[in-house]
Design an enzyme around this catalytic site. Structure first.
Site, PDB file in Angstrom:
ATOM      1  N   CYS A 174      -7.343   0.244  10.732  1.00  0.00           N
ATOM      2  CA  CYS A 174      -6.216  -0.687  10.648  1.00  0.00           C
ATOM      3  C   CYS A 174      -4.946   0.084  10.254  1.00  0.00           C
ATOM      4  CB  CYS A 174      -6.517  -1.774   9.615  1.00  0.00           C
ATOM      5  SG  CYS A 174      -6.470  -1.216   7.893  1.00  0.00           S
TER       6      CYS A 174
ATOM      7  N   GLU B  12     -12.426   3.738   5.714  1.00  0.00           N
ATOM      8  CA  GLU B  12     -11.512   4.783   6.205  1.00  0.00           C
ATOM      9  C   GLU B  12     -10.519   5.196   5.122  1.00  0.00           C
ATOM     10  OE1 GLU B  12     -11.998   1.695   7.530  1.00  0.00           O
ATOM     11  OE2 GLU B  12     -11.665   1.723   9.703  1.00  0.00           O
TER      12      GLU B  12
ATOM     13  N   HIS C 103     -11.411  -0.359   2.207  1.00  0.00           N
ATOM     14  CA  HIS C 103     -11.899  -0.052   3.556  1.00  0.00           C
ATOM     15  C   HIS C 103     -12.515   1.348   3.537  1.00  0.00           C
ATOM     16  CE1 HIS C 103      -8.828  -2.928   5.709  1.00  0.00           C
ATOM     17  NE2 HIS C 103      -9.452  -3.506   4.695  1.00  0.00           N
TER      18      HIS C 103
ATOM     19  N   CYS D 197      -5.126   1.895   6.826  1.00  0.00           N
ATOM     20  CA  CYS D 197      -5.967   3.092   6.830  1.00  0.00           C
ATOM     21  C   CYS D 197      -5.352   4.191   7.685  1.00  0.00           C
ATOM     22  CB  CYS D 197      -7.364   2.741   7.330  1.00  0.00           C
ATOM     23  SG  CYS D 197      -8.256   1.656   6.191  1.00  0.00           S
TER      24      CYS D 197
END
Ligand SMILES: [Zn+2]
Length: 140
Positions: free
Chosen positions: A82, A54, A52, A85
């Site tokens: 999420c 992030e 991801h 992250c």
């Protein structure tokens, strides 16, 4: 809040989707307002469920920024981070996160469900044994 930076995060999300990955993008803006780093979701192309943007940027910040700079750096991201992250962002020392879509808004855009079922956990166990490598570690 800087709409220009959020729009860049949204553009990065579009780039991620164009490359066959989930549509998410993020960037870091330092204390002087300059863009320090940016990234896109690459979980499909990398074969890495943790790829991801992030998380990748939180890892970058933890590696490349001193604590004072990290605390004055903002992450702009196309969607609310999420849980995975958010945990990495907390550990990174970054000062702030600004997102476009909320998690609830994202859920509303999914027509085929989405999200992940919680994995059952079982514990605590073996306290007397498990505490041995921990005792004293946080006392320095
Ligand atoms: Zn995430």
């Amino acid at each position: 809040m800087d709409e220009e930076h959020l729009r860049r995060a949204i553009a990065l999300a579009g780039e991620a989707r164009s490359s066959g990955n989930p549509p998410f993008g993020s960037l870091l803006v330092g204390p002087d307002g300059s863009v320090l780093a940016e990234d896109r979701n690459s979980s499909v192309s990398d074969g890495d469920i943790t790829a991801h943007p992030e998380l990748k940027l939180a890892r970058w910040a933890g590696r490349e920024l001193d604590a004072d700079t990290a605390a004055r750096t903002t992450m702009y991201t196309s969607c609310e981070p999420c849980g995975m992250c958010a945990g990495a962002i907390a550990r990174s020392g970054l000062g702030r996160v600004v997102f476009a879509l909320s998690s609830g808004q994202l859920d509303g855009l999914r027509t085929s469900g989405g999200g992940f079922p919680a994995v059952p956990t079982d514990g605590p166990h073996l306290y007397d044994e498990a505490k041995v490598p921990i005792e004293g570690y946080y006392d320095v």
